[in-house]
Design an enzyme around this catalytic site. Sequence first.
Site, PDB file in Angstrom:
ATOM      1  N   CYS A  10      -5.169 -10.242   2.247  1.00  0.00           N
ATOM      2  CA  CYS A  10      -6.209  -9.344   2.772  1.00  0.00           C
ATOM      3  C   CYS A  10      -7.453 -10.065   3.264  1.00  0.00           C
ATOM      4  CB  CYS A  10      -6.580  -8.333   1.704  1.00  0.00           C
ATOM      5  SG  CYS A  10      -5.161  -7.375   1.185  1.00  0.00           S
ATOM      6  N   VAL A  26       0.829  -1.204   0.000  1.00  0.00           N
ATOM      7  CA  VAL A  26       0.000   0.000   0.000  1.00  0.00           C
ATOM      8  C   VAL A  26       0.869   1.261   0.000  1.00  0.00           C
ATOM      9  CG1 VAL A  26      -1.650   1.316   1.389  1.00  0.00           C
ATOM     10  CG2 VAL A  26      -1.976  -1.125   1.061  1.00  0.00           C
TER      11      VAL A  26
HETATM   12  C1  UGA Z   1      -8.702  -7.400  -2.109  1.00  0.00           C
HETATM   13  C2  UGA Z   1      -9.838  -6.456  -2.522  1.00  0.00           C
HETATM   14  O1  UGA Z   1     -10.402  -6.858  -3.762  1.00  0.00           O
HETATM   15  C3  UGA Z   1      -9.326  -5.019  -2.636  1.00  0.00           C
HETATM   16  O2  UGA Z   1     -10.405  -4.137  -2.918  1.00  0.00           O
HETATM   17  C4  UGA Z   1      -8.677  -4.613  -1.299  1.00  0.00           C
HETATM   18  O3  UGA Z   1      -8.147  -3.306  -1.360  1.00  0.00           O
HETATM   19  C5  UGA Z   1      -7.559  -5.581  -0.973  1.00  0.00           C
HETATM   20  O4  UGA Z   1      -8.098  -6.919  -0.894  1.00  0.00           O
HETATM   21  C6  UGA Z   1      -6.972  -5.163   0.354  1.00  0.00           C
HETATM   22  O5  UGA Z   1      -7.676  -5.204   1.370  1.00  0.00           O
HETATM   23  O6  UGA Z   1      -5.845  -4.659   0.386  1.00  0.00           O
HETATM   24  P1  UGA Z   1      -6.698  -8.621  -3.422  1.00  0.00           P
HETATM   25  O7  UGA Z   1      -6.371  -9.298  -2.125  1.00  0.00           O
HETATM   26  O8  UGA Z   1      -5.609  -8.046  -4.238  1.00  0.00           O
HETATM   27  O9  UGA Z   1      -7.737  -7.400  -3.166  1.00  0.00           O
HETATM   28  O10 UGA Z   1      -7.405  -9.717  -4.315  1.00  0.00           O
HETATM   29  P2  UGA Z   1      -8.812  -9.945  -5.030  1.00  0.00           P
HETATM   30  O11 UGA Z   1      -8.713  -9.600  -6.446  1.00  0.00           O
HETATM   31  O12 UGA Z   1      -9.908  -9.329  -4.248  1.00  0.00           O
HETATM   32  O13 UGA Z   1      -8.916 -11.539  -4.915  1.00  0.00           O
HETATM   33  C7  UGA Z   1      -8.933 -12.171  -3.632  1.00  0.00           C
HETATM   34  C8  UGA Z   1      -9.121 -13.662  -3.773  1.00  0.00           C
HETATM   35  O14 UGA Z   1     -10.443 -13.969  -4.180  1.00  0.00           O
HETATM   36  C9  UGA Z   1      -8.199 -14.332  -4.793  1.00  0.00           C
HETATM   37  O15 UGA Z   1      -7.705 -15.536  -4.255  1.00  0.00           O
HETATM   38  C10 UGA Z   1      -9.100 -14.575  -5.979  1.00  0.00           C
HETATM   39  O16 UGA Z   1      -8.695 -15.666  -6.763  1.00  0.00           O
HETATM   40  C11 UGA Z   1     -10.427 -14.864  -5.284  1.00  0.00           C
HETATM   41  N1  UGA Z   1     -11.622 -14.574  -6.119  1.00  0.00           N
HETATM   42  C12 UGA Z   1     -11.869 -13.307  -6.547  1.00  0.00           C
HETATM   43  C13 UGA Z   1     -12.499 -15.602  -6.419  1.00  0.00           C
HETATM   44  O17 UGA Z   1     -12.291 -16.775  -6.027  1.00  0.00           O
HETATM   45  N2  UGA Z   1     -13.611 -15.309  -7.171  1.00  0.00           N
HETATM   46  C14 UGA Z   1     -13.885 -14.056  -7.604  1.00  0.00           C
HETATM   47  O18 UGA Z   1     -14.916 -13.858  -8.278  1.00  0.00           O
HETATM   48  C15 UGA Z   1     -12.983 -13.035  -7.294  1.00  0.00           C
END
Ligand code: UGA
Length: 471
Positions: free
Chosen positions: A281, A11
């Site tokens: 996260c 961040v």
């Molecule tokens: C997440 C949030 O999306 C951000 O908005 C937030 O700022 C961030 O955490 C944080 O708190 O710093 P991130 O951890 O980078 O971001 O990842 P995501 O893209 O949200 O994915 C998280 C997990 O969910 C991954 O393992 C992804 O594969 C999974 N996922 C995501 C699914 O299984 N299905 C989906 O439809 C979307």
Amino acid sequence: MRLAVVGSGYVGLVAGACFADLGHNVILVDNDQQKLTALKNAEVPIHEQFLTELLERHRGTRLSFSDDLQGAVRVSAAVFIAVGTPPTGTGDADLSYVESVAREISGAINGHGYKLVVEKSTVPVYTSDWVRRIILRNHADADAFDVASNPEFLREGTAVIDFLYPDRIVVGADSERAAAVLREIYAPLTDGSYYKRADAIPGPDRAVIPAPIIVTSTKSAELIKHASNAFLAMKISFINAVASICESVGASVQQVTQGIGTDSRIGPRFLNPGIGYGGSCFPKDLMAFRSVARECGYDFRLLDEVIRINEEQRHRFLRKVRSALWTLRGKRLAVLGLAFKGGTDDIRESPAILLIQSLLKEGSRIVAYDPAAMERAREIFGNSIDYAEGPYEAADQADALLLLTEWEEFANLDLLRLHGCLQYPIVIDGRNLYHPETMAEHGFTYYSVGRAPAVSEKLSAAANPSAGNRK
Ligand code: UGA
């Protein structure tokens, strides 16, 4: 404006580079000398689109690096705290780094003009109250500073874009003078001037321009961050639960998602079923939010269930691998994907890593490939797994192929070539990257999430000899 950003993790580094791109003079402060030296030497510690470009653009001009926190605070109008808040053994966020930064900041407040201290790390509600109390306890004048909350919603892999083209900017401030500082910092995004610049980092098609800003109390802003992540994780667990029902009744989760996602109140995004969410996260923030709620007297059982479904999703995938291959001992499994999601080299809380650990316990041999996360995985697995140079090398003579991370590269494999590499054409897809019919047409036996398995025509004829006579 002169800004200090304390903590050069995900961040802090992204925010610092982007603030510089908005025209501010930023000092990025860290007490890790190795990190500072690397940053000064133009090394970029994380895999993030446009970050290298921004650091190159501003390093040595609008962006400098320092280990002198108090010196940076003295010359800055606003100080962003972006240090880590890792989970403790009980799931609460460990706020000791935030506290020690607050304590140090207090020594540089008096006599250097009004300063705004901003919490940018993900923190539980009441943190800004505590930061204020700590700074006051350490003899800073109450009039000389305010504490605000300005949570970040960056996703790894698209962090720079998310920062510069946000769905919204949340400013949690309890006084107008505090809100005014943050309004000014983000003005190039909220008045749209940044987007008119020829050298602006290009944004996504669906960007909201100019960026909306929401001003709330600090407590509301703190809750917005935890509630957003909890809601997104809930969406994923919800669709994973629906996917399990689809599997039982022979429906397609893809069709169900299309059907519910077109309701504008629900929306289609974050409804991809898979092997569960991971990363640094969601798992941490859900536990912290549950803990905060408990402390406030609310038993947030919905979050227990979101977490339980997420863990169960991995077990279900493991059962799928067993049902496809029968015994796992000695089987050679090609694994595509180690990162917790596509577009990053981060393997923290990656479901792929947890699954490999389970498969190793069952005696499988793993040959893995990931476009970015191989080095990090090596630190965990060492020689206990094999590493391939690419997807086809991983698949070479494997008993089955497992797709565990949603990299675009994995959604565009040459299926004929893949078929030729595998010992048995079995693909178990934890991310629904392919259509079952396409896989069957290419001669694969294909398992995915929330959709009936597809069996290659050749095999289905063998399994049901009369099928061929029906035509
Ligand atoms: C997440 C949030 O999306 C951000 O908005 C937030 O700022 C961030 O955490 C944080 O708190 O710093 P991130 O951890 O980078 O971001 O990842 P995501 O893209 O949200 O994915 C998280 C997990 O969910 C991954 O393992 C992804 O594969 C999974 N996922 C995501 C699914 O299984 N299905 C989906 O439809 C979307």
